[in-house]
Design an enzyme around this catalytic site. Structure first.
Site, PDB file in Angstrom:
ATOM      1  N   GLU A  99       0.795  -1.225   0.000  1.00  0.00           N
ATOM      2  CA  GLU A  99       0.000   0.000   0.000  1.00  0.00           C
ATOM      3  C   GLU A  99       0.833   1.284   0.000  1.00  0.00           C
ATOM      4  O   GLU A  99       0.430   2.286  -0.586  1.00  0.00           O
ATOM      5  CB  GLU A  99      -0.932   0.021   1.222  1.00  0.00           C
ATOM      6  N   SER A 360     -29.848 -30.936  50.359  1.00  0.00           N
ATOM      7  CA  SER A 360     -29.024 -31.379  51.492  1.00  0.00           C
ATOM      8  C   SER A 360     -27.646 -30.743  51.531  1.00  0.00           C
ATOM      9  O   SER A 360     -26.803 -31.159  52.333  1.00  0.00           O
ATOM     10  CB  SER A 360     -28.857 -32.907  51.432  1.00  0.00           C
TER      11      SER A 360
END
Length: 708
Positions: A99, A360
């Site tokens: 680029e 329990s």
């Protein structure tokens, strides 16, 4: 109309036009350098964004920075925070080479590229063929969000690029590009693109992957691999070819990269610890990144485990799991459901914080309080027989009584009656108080005081709270503040010096007993200390356990509270618990050794007051009934092999009553075991026999059976 072809422009005309355009561009460049207010452009430019405050997707990460779950921006875009240090250097090198080779040196505008673009513009009859844009100019375009496919747009972009170069350094400009570059649809930035197309962070990319990510921002919609894989492949290969031509990439590497298939669909973004991530976002709505104490590997493993197990039980069943570090209180994994998107099991509901009946699971704390108060020792004897407390008459899960048992066995077998007897002695209010010391928040019915029903699940509590309670037991009775990292422990109302939940010796007694609880079919004994629980009506199955380093809690049930026939803690939750510990990996640690003060003794070696648990006020405990012969039943035929010669003794079992028991066959005693509720008798031959039993208080029962 003439059929002759239209004459081409003369060469001197083209060159004159090109020269004029070039001089115009150079003049503009001079204007930029001398006075950036040319044609009022600078006054209309948007402010230069600060990468630290640029709107991005909130990224929720684990303890090591690994992504757990991102959220879209307010306008629905996936734009994850990223900088050059978190991107594969191979990609950065390919991006700059392709680029903007002069990126490190120019001031925002590459004039040689602009001249080339101007020539192409003239040669194409006034149509922009290539923009000649630098990375800085592309960042300017991304900030403005407007296309620049005309000369005036390009001039504005040049002015903006010049300003960016004056206000930012090259690294900051590159970070903006990596964050804002478009990759198709609502995906912006290299990190979101790498996750969406390759399912991984951009820290390590293949050559083919890097080339595709270089190519996509130039035409993101046309080249989207999920819509047009061929166009994506062609653009990727174009990048590879140009890099080879420039000498930036070996041809052999490019050839190999072209053989790699391009993705054909977008991948889903990570969604681990989804419920906790949502809570973290609500707690810190302005944050850009939120780090939790979660361990991503463990979280992923436990989510998969919960989903798979829930599917085997019932489509409407959900599973919740919480794992925490005993030393620090850090939550290592939090599975809120059997899948966030599971509609049948209401996956959107976080069951780690839902208030349910604990069954329990509070019994260990009950016995721990008895140990702490000096009322009992694990080898103390206690009666398991029908007992009434006013109008409250607890019964065991299976409906049977075991008679005289040790506290150790009462807890490992999860007997209800002894637990309620002990709770009546230590006090329900004290139990609730200790739960709160453990940073739990038990919910009682409105305007009611704690009652004995609390011990068997008559209270509301969350899975996370239960894990906090068991973490305290595992930590020698010292409370641990569970936290996920969003709010530091020091900010919590429980932080600071808190009273213990149990003393160290009592906590160890409880842990030692829980280590003897029989494991499920997929478990090995002694690996962890754990307890199961099942709420009334088979609505909730629980299993909470710990080793020397980690505590894990599991809940199984339906979020809507409907019963699940056959569901229990031992069959539904315990197998998941043991598999969860299998997934701890290197975190596994043995249970701690006994602290000073632990008494190792059999029942007969204990001091007299500790040999048998006695309620402080025996008069308040109403006792039931006479003994009953549980086996064999009255009038039944029992095959002992007397006619075939393969003779077996007759087993006689008794329930209820007060030991010791005396057993009789046809009036003759045949056994008087001290506390056992069963005895054997060997008959002389087949026929009828009358069996009787008498307890310590002279009460008895008789049955007649036929032996053959």
């Amino acid at each position: 109309m003439s059929d002759l072809p239209e004459p081409k422009p003369r060469a001197w005309t083209r060159w004159l036009t090109l020269t004029g355009f070039t001089l115009f561009v150079l003049a503009c460049a001079g204007a930029i350098q001398l006075n950036s207010t040319i044609v009022g452009i600078t006054a209309t430019l948007p402010p230069t964004p600060d990468i630290a405050t640029l709107p991005v997707s909130v990224a929720v990460t684990d303890r090591d920075g690994a992504l757990l779950r991102p959220f879209t921006t307010s306008d629905g875009r996936w734009r994850l925070p990223v900088d050059r240090t978190a991107v594969d250097p191979r990609f950065l090198a390919m991006l700059i080479a392709y680029e903007d080779r002069g990126f490190a040196d120019h001031g925002g505008i590459a004039w040689n590229s602009m001249l080339r673009a101007a020539g192409q513009y003239v040669g194409a009859g006034g149509r922009v063929v290539s923009g000649g844009s630098t990375l800085t100019m592309q960042v300017a375009r991304l900030i403005e969000g407007e296309p620049t496919r005309n000369v005036w747009g390009k001039l504005r972009q040049m002015v903006h690029a010049n300003q960016l170069e004056q206000e930012l350094d090259k690294d900051q400009i590159l970070d903006l590009y990596l964050t804002l570059a478009p990759y198709g649809g609502n995906i912006e930035g290299i990190r979101a693109a790498s996750l969406a197309y390759f399912g991984k962070e951009p820290t390590r990319l293949t050559t083919a992957e890097a080339a595709l990510l270089v190519a996509l921002p130039q035409s993101p919609e046309a080249r989207r691999p999920d819509r047009d894989p061929r166009a994506a492949e062609a653009s990727r290969n174009m990048v590879l070819d140009r890099l080879v031509a420039m000498g930036a990439l070996p041809s052999e590497e490019a050839i190999a990269a072209k053989l790699e298939p391009v993705p054909t669909a977008r991948r889903g973004f990570p969604m681990l610890a989804a419920h906790m991530a949502e809570q973290a976002l609500k707690a810190q709505p302005a944050a850009r990144a939120i780090e939790l104490t979660i361990d991503k590997r463990l979280q992923d493993a436990l989510e998969r485990l919960g989903t798979a197990r829930a599917r085997l039980i019932d489509p409407k069943v959900s599973v919740a799991i919480v794992a925490a570090d005993i030393d620090t209180g850090e939550v290592l994994a939090s599975v809120g459901s059997a899948g966030l998107l599971a509609t049948e099991s209401a996956g959107f509901v976080d069951m780690t914080s839902a208030i349910r009946s604990p069954g329990s699971t509070l019994k260990p704390l009950i016995y721990g309080l008895a140990f702490e108060l000096g009322l009992a020792h694990p080898e103390s004897l206690i009666e398991d027989r029908p007992t009434a407390f006013g109008g409250y008459v607890p019964v065991n899960f299976d409906g049977f009584s075991r008679g005289t048992v040790t506290i150790h066995d009462a807890l490992t077998e999860s007997l209800n009656i002894p637990a309620v007897v002990v709770l009546d002695a230590v006090g329900p209010a004290r139990l609730v108080s200790r739960l709160r010391r453990a940073h739990a928040d038990p919910r009682l019915p409105v305007n009611t005081a704690p009652s004995l029903a609390v011990g068997l699940g008559g209270v509301g509590i969350s899975l996370r709270d239960l894990v906090s309670v068991y973490a305290a037991i595992a930590n020698a009775g010292t409370p641990i503040d569970l936290h996920d990292g969003v709010k530091p422990p020091a900010d919590d109302q429980h932080a600071g010096s808190n009273p213990s939940v149990l003393d160290p010796v009592s906590a160890w007694y409880v842990s030692d007993i829980l280590a003897d609880v029989p494991p499920p079919l997929n478990g090995s004994p002694g690996r962890i200390a754990y307890k199961t629980g099942t709420s009334y009506g088979y609505r909730d199955g629980w299993a909470i356990g710990f080793d020397g380093k980690t505590v894990i809690g599991v809940w199984v049930g339906r979020p809507d509270g409907a019963p699940v026939p056959g569901l229990s803690g031992i069959t539904g939750a315990a197998p998941i618990l043991f598999e969860a510990f299998d997934r701890l990996g290197s975190r596994k640690a043995p249970l701690p050794k006994a602290p000073p003060g632990v008494v190792f003794a059999s029942n007969t070696q204990l001091p007299g007051p500790l040999r048998r648990f006695r309620h402080p006020d025996e008069g308040l405990v109403a006792r039931d009934a006479a003994p009953e012969i549980a086996f064999p039943g009255d009038g039944v035929d029992v095959d002992l092999g007397l006619t075939s010669g393969d003779i077996s003794p007759l087993m006689v079992k008794v329930r209820n009553g007060v030991p010791p028991f005396t057993f009789f066959a046809n009036g003759a005693p045949f056994g008087r075991p001290e506390f056992a509720r069963q005895s054997t008798w060997s008959p002389d031959g087949p026929g009828f026999v009358t069996l009787s039993v008498v307890d310590a208080e002279g009460r008895g029962d008789t049955v007649t059976v036929f032996l053959n």
